[in-house]
Design an enzyme around this catalytic site. Sequence first.
Site, short mmCIF file in Angstrom:
data_model
loop_
_atom_site.label_atom_id
_atom_site.label_comp_id
_atom_site.label_asym_id
_atom_site.label_seq_id
_atom_site.Cartn_x
_atom_site.Cartn_y
_atom_site.Cartn_z
N ILE A 101 0.84 -1.19 0.00
CA ILE A 101 0.00 0.00 0.00
C ILE A 101 0.88 1.24 0.00
O ILE A 101 1.98 1.23 0.56
CB ILE A 101 -0.98 -0.03 1.21
CG1 ILE A 101 -1.93 1.16 1.19
CG2 ILE A 101 -0.25 -0.16 2.53
CD1 ILE A 101 -3.09 1.05 2.19
N CYS A 102 0.40 2.28 -0.65
CA CYS A 102 1.04 3.60 -0.68
C CYS A 102 2.48 3.48 -1.18
O CYS A 102 2.72 2.97 -2.25
CB CYS A 102 0.92 4.24 0.70
SG CYS A 102 1.30 6.01 0.73
N ASN A 103 3.45 3.95 -0.41
CA ASN A 103 4.83 3.91 -0.87
C ASN A 103 5.43 2.50 -0.86
O ASN A 103 6.49 2.28 -1.43
CB ASN A 103 5.71 4.89 -0.09
CG ASN A 103 5.59 6.29 -0.66
OD1 ASN A 103 5.33 6.47 -1.85
ND2 ASN A 103 5.75 7.29 0.19
#
Length: 190
Positions: A101-103
């Site tokens: 998720i995300c970075n």
Amino acid sequence: MNTVLILLSEPFADWEAAYICPELNKLEDYEIKTVSLSKAPVTSMGGLKIVPDYDISDIPEDINIKLLLIPGGLSWDNKEYKKYCPIIKDCLENNILTAAICNGVTFLADNGFLDNRRHTGNTLEYLKQNAPGYKGDAGYVESQSFVFENLITANGSAAVEFSRDIIGKLDIFSQKEIDEWFRIFKNGFL
């Protein structure tokens, strides 16, 4: 025992694993373990300190990884985290559920793991800008969270959707229970 192995960066986005971990931790046949580059405490973006169970060089050979979880954070561009690439590669190649998720997704993109897999992320533009090694733009899907084979990817605003997709892929709740869980955590008790 089924192990959920969480790859930590410093600082990591603690809330991105906060919805799924309690659901898995209450199951008798699951355990949650954390990995970092060393055994030194890792601090989350929220200021929580975690003492990793393993450093990347001492993960037990006989561990039964059921889920490799890669939360976001502010330092995934640190080249030291390339030490995580062999375990990510092993999980993806051996059909072990891998969820970023995300970075965490940005890290996968930069290291070639998304070149030939459909995925989502913070935005296509974000991946192109922040993952110089990214060549998977043809597989990018505009979605909060996206499941492709044994890979789940999500953008940074989709912790609840991400967790729902993990629960569904692990097949630990009925569809009715998943829908109810999602409704409560996304919209509250209404």
